[in-house]
Motif scaffolding. Structure first.
Motif, mmCIF file in Angstrom:
data_model
loop_
_atom_site.group_PDB
_atom_site.id
_atom_site.type_symbol
_atom_site.label_atom_id
_atom_site.label_comp_id
_atom_site.label_asym_id
_atom_site.label_seq_id
_atom_site.Cartn_x
_atom_site.Cartn_y
_atom_site.Cartn_z
ATOM 1 N N ASP A 314 40.872 28.371 31.378
ATOM 2 C CA ASP A 314 42.140 29.098 31.480
ATOM 3 C C ASP A 314 42.237 30.121 30.355
ATOM 4 N N SER A 316 45.444 32.824 28.746
ATOM 5 C CA SER A 316 46.817 33.322 28.827
ATOM 6 C C SER A 316 47.019 34.423 27.791
ATOM 7 N N GLU A 325 54.206 36.699 29.980
ATOM 8 C CA GLU A 325 52.900 36.062 29.875
ATOM 9 C C GLU A 325 52.132 36.160 31.177
ATOM 10 N N SER A 327 48.630 34.687 32.995
ATOM 11 C CA SER A 327 47.678 33.587 32.812
ATOM 12 C C SER A 327 46.796 33.450 34.044
#
Length: 797
Positions: A314, A316, A325, A327
């Motif tokens: 992942d 972000s 944000e 992500s």
């Protein structure tokens, strides 16, 4: 008996030496003391991501039971199955050992498989496959999220979701070592370490070894035990924070399970006590089994072997520090599972064909037929690969109006493995269908603070499921060698087994959730919600009576309250009403002398319930009361079961050998309206007490007990055979210090409750046929685990 990988005595010396060494070692970093009470006192302080954004338990307007590391330790929970005992509205039946998990959330029964009803996630990424062996030793928390979660988590969350949140390293070195020894030669050792590598890059690594001998003697194979379990798990991760606005990680989780055949016994048809003149059945509480005979010596690979590698990545970005944000998360898993099961559940050898005539013309000589092998003694293997991708864009969390948008895509494919195909009394086995699912979804949500105390929210997900079922074929000579084929009846290496074909279907759904949260005080909140969940339809084997089954739908109305007032550390209450359409359960069928299960929609079910859980200090921090309770009123409103018509009307509901519900009065007789769905207990609850007191020199003595109750559940929709009420008692006591050292002596099910944990409706083939001409009914009974005792020593630093 399976040979242990290391001796109990060696393990005990290793554990004792590690404990003494760690007790005298200085802390490498600021330790997190194992004072359980401090960490579980304030339920609202636990931050959860049940809606894929950080919120406290008090603020999230849905029913969530969250267990952090200290709480899991306090409950002596080794897996998610243990946590179900402490979660109102959540039940799990393990009828087949650590394979075929069957979670039941809020009365949504689950008979054949776990996926589709309750979804399991690791850090929000789908975790496909059985979860009963998933280690909880090195996690941040487990969130059990009740009610439909399809608007947020998507596919496979019709009645709930379980999100396992993994730990992340801090800027200091941290670690934990833990070991357990117990009866049944239980040995468990786990270790974890995390910390910085260089500025902006951190690491995490963990390992766990677990082994326990089976609790039951196999009378069919001298010297063998049933129920051995062995697990090895390795975890590793790298975490990157190159700037204040960007963070990323990549994680690896490896699991290897190696279990012997599970214990199960057959309550034979001779025990049936009702409908004896038509379609005999067993009515009442089934009897606990005290003897188990499983023909494991006739299986290619008895028991369960599972090997899985899972990756999660992942990244972000807090866009230019604005609070907005972006992500992206990606997941990949590669799972191999082999399962060898003696499906007679009995030491008798079951054969479809008369042994004396098998292999002899003109009727019982089949191509590539091996009369030495029963078709009930089967080993199957599957290979499953899954990839998932999700992207999200969210607005700042402190704005009065907040929003989030995202997209999701996944591909899941599982195929049968030719390595475990066999020839048996009816010829070559068919290779299981290859199943493929492609899921595309678009989702979003908004929250608006109407005032300083009232927030309304709306979430919506539109998803498209494309489901494929490919029926394969194979040439016998490509799977079995010539030397073996020379020993069977009518060997033919050129025989083609199976008819190739592809079936496909598309399911579309738009799934909303609307919430209102009123927080008049900082320690008190009320919520209301409307939500919808679904489980897409799919395909049975082409030979099944119903080759397809339809999509399930569930509508949920719910109100709840959460507080830490009135002297409680926390107190949560929820009441709900659900309309459940096209509920999928299972039935059995016979085709080509093979018995198999298939999924079938039974009709419509209404479910009502209440849930409550809390913690109340009785004497400050010294003595506390923990409790949870759920009441489920689940009732089938529409549905038919052909077997009920046979019980009530006998042969008058048959045309030839087939059941015909169109005959006069038969459909009405087959109605199961008013019955309770299977596996659903009306009452469940746990009452626990926790005590702790300082004993000097930075040491604290602690003790606890839990009484875990589950009322009787029915084996099937006929509501005849049932489990009986279950009451288990768990005990623990020990000491811990302020530097992370902890020693616990424990006992589970110390009074030896024998209520079966699984009941499987079965066909007793060797028994005489019933008055209706059908195979007699019997029941496979899975025993409860016996009393277990042990000691755990751990050190956190």
């Amino acid at each position: 008996m399976r040979r242990s990988r290391f001796s109990t005595y060696s393990f005990a010396w290793l554990l004792s030496g590690a404990a003494l060494t760690l007790a005298g070692a200085p802390a490498l970093a600021q330790s997190a003391p194992d004072d359980v009470t401090e960490e579980v006192d304030s339920g609202d302080a636990i931050v959860v991501t049940a809606r894929k954004r950080a919120e406290t338990l008090l603020d999230v307007p849905i029913a969530v039971s969250a267990f952090n590391g200290a709480s899991i330790q306090d409950k002596m929970a080794q897996d998610i199955t243990d946590l179900a005992d402490f979660t109102p509205g959540f039940q799990i039946q393990e009828a087949f050992g650590r394979d075929g998990d069957r979670p039941v959330m809020r009365g949504a029964s689950n008979i054949l498989f776990s996926e589709g009803k309750v979804g399991i996630f690791l850090d929000g990424a789908p975790y496909l496959g059985d979860f009963s062996s998933l280690d909880l030793a090195n996690i941040e928390r487990v969130e059990v999220i009740k009610g439909p979660q399809s608007a947020v988590f998507g596919r496979g969350t019709l009645s709930g979701a379980i999100n396992v949140v993994l730990k992340r390293p801090t800027d200091e070195f941290e670690g934990r070592v833990s070991g357990t020894i117990g009866n049944f030669d239980r040995r468990e050792l786990s270790a974890a370490l995390s910390g910085p590598i260089i500025d902006g890059i951190g690491f995490q690594a963990g390992v766990k070894f677990f082994d326990i001998d089976g609790q039951w003697r196999n009378t069919a194979v001298p010297g063998e035990r049933l129920g051995d379990q062995n697990t090895r798990q390795y975890t590793a991760g790298l975490f990157f924070d190159p700037t204040a606005d960007i963070s990323a990680s990549v994680r690896w989780l490896h699991q290897e399970d190696d279990d012997s055949h599970f214990a199960i016994g057959l309550q034979r048809s001779s025990a049936n006590n009702c409908f004896l003149t038509t379609r005999p059945y067993y009515c009442g509480v089934v009897q606990p089994m005290d003897s188990f005979g499983i023909n494991t010596d006739r299986l290619v690979r008895p028991g369960l072997y599972r090997n899985a590698d899972r990756f999660i990545g992942d990244i972000s970005w807090d866009i230019a520090g604005s609070g907005y944000e972006a992500s992206l998360q990606a997941g990949y898993s590669d799972l191999t599972e082999v399962n060898g099961v003696d499906q007679t559940y009995d030491d008798r050898g079951f054969y479809f064909l008369p042994q004396a005539s098998c292999g002899r013309p003109p009727f019982f000589a089949l191509p590539n037929q091996d009369c030495r092998k029963s078709s009930f003694e089967a080993t199957t293997g599957i290979r499953r690969k899954t990839q998932t991708y999700e992207g999200r864009l969210t607005s700042p969390g402190d704005d009065r109006f907040r929003w989030r948008l995202g997209a999701f895509y996944s591909e899941d494919k599982q195929r049968g493995m030719t390595e475990y195909l066999e020839l048996n009394e009816v010829g070559p086995e068919l290779l299981d269908d290859t199943k493929r699912v492609k899921n595309t979804a678009f989702f979003g949500g908004i929250d608006f603070d109407v005032s300083s105390t009232v927030t309304i929210g709306a979430e919506l997900r539109h998803q498209i499921d494309k489901v494929y079922s490919d029926t394969p074929s194979y040439r016998v000579g490509d799977v079995f060698d010539a030397a073996y084929l020379a020993t069977v009846t009518r060997p033919n290496p050129n025989q083609i087994v199976g008819v190739e074909g592809t079936r496909k279907a598309t399911f579309k759904a738009t799934l909303p959730r609307i919430t209102v949260n009123w927080k008049p005080q900082n320690d008190l909140s009320f919520y209301a919600q409307y939500s919808q969940g679904n489980s897409p339809g799919g395909f049975n084997k082409a030979s099944a009576p119903d080759p397809t089954y339809d999509e399930e739908e569930l509508i949920n109305y719910e109100i709840g309250m959460k507080t830490s007032k009135f002297g409680f550390d926390y107190l949560n209450f929820a009441a709900f009403w659900q309309d459940y359409k096209n509920q999928v359960l299972t039935n059995t069928y016979i085709a080509g002398n093979i018995v198999d299960s298939y999924s079938v929609n039974i009709g419509r079910t209404r479910i009502r319930g209440i849930e409550i859980d809390g913690q109340l200090p009785l004497v400050g921090d010294i003595l506390k009361l923990q409790f949870n309770y759920s009441f489920l009123d689940a009732e089938i409103r529409e549905g038919v079961e052909a077997e009920k018509a046979l019980q009530l009307m006998g042969r008058s509901c048959k045309t030839g050998t087939a059941v015909n519900l169109d005959l006069p009065g038969c459909r009405e007789a087959a109605s199961i309206a008013g019955n309770r769905p299977p596996l659903v207990s009306k009452h469940t609850g746990t009452l626990g007490v926790r005590f702790q007191h300082d004993v000097g020199n930075d040491w604290t003595f602690f003790a606890g007990s839990d009484v875990i109750y589950r009322s009787s559940y029915y084996a099937q929709v006929l509501n005849l055979a049932e489990s009986g009420n279950s009451t288990k008692l768990n005990l623990q006591f020990g000491v811990h210090d302020d530097q992370g050292m902890r020693v616990t002596v424990y006992g589970k099910n110390v009074l030896g409750d024998e209520t079966p944990i699984g009941i499987l409706r079965y066909l007793d083939f060797p028994a005489p046929r019933t008055p209706t001409g059908d195979y007699a009914r019997a029941f496979g009974i899975t025993p409860a685990r016996k009393a277990e005792f042990g000691i755990t020593v751990s050190k956190s630093f």
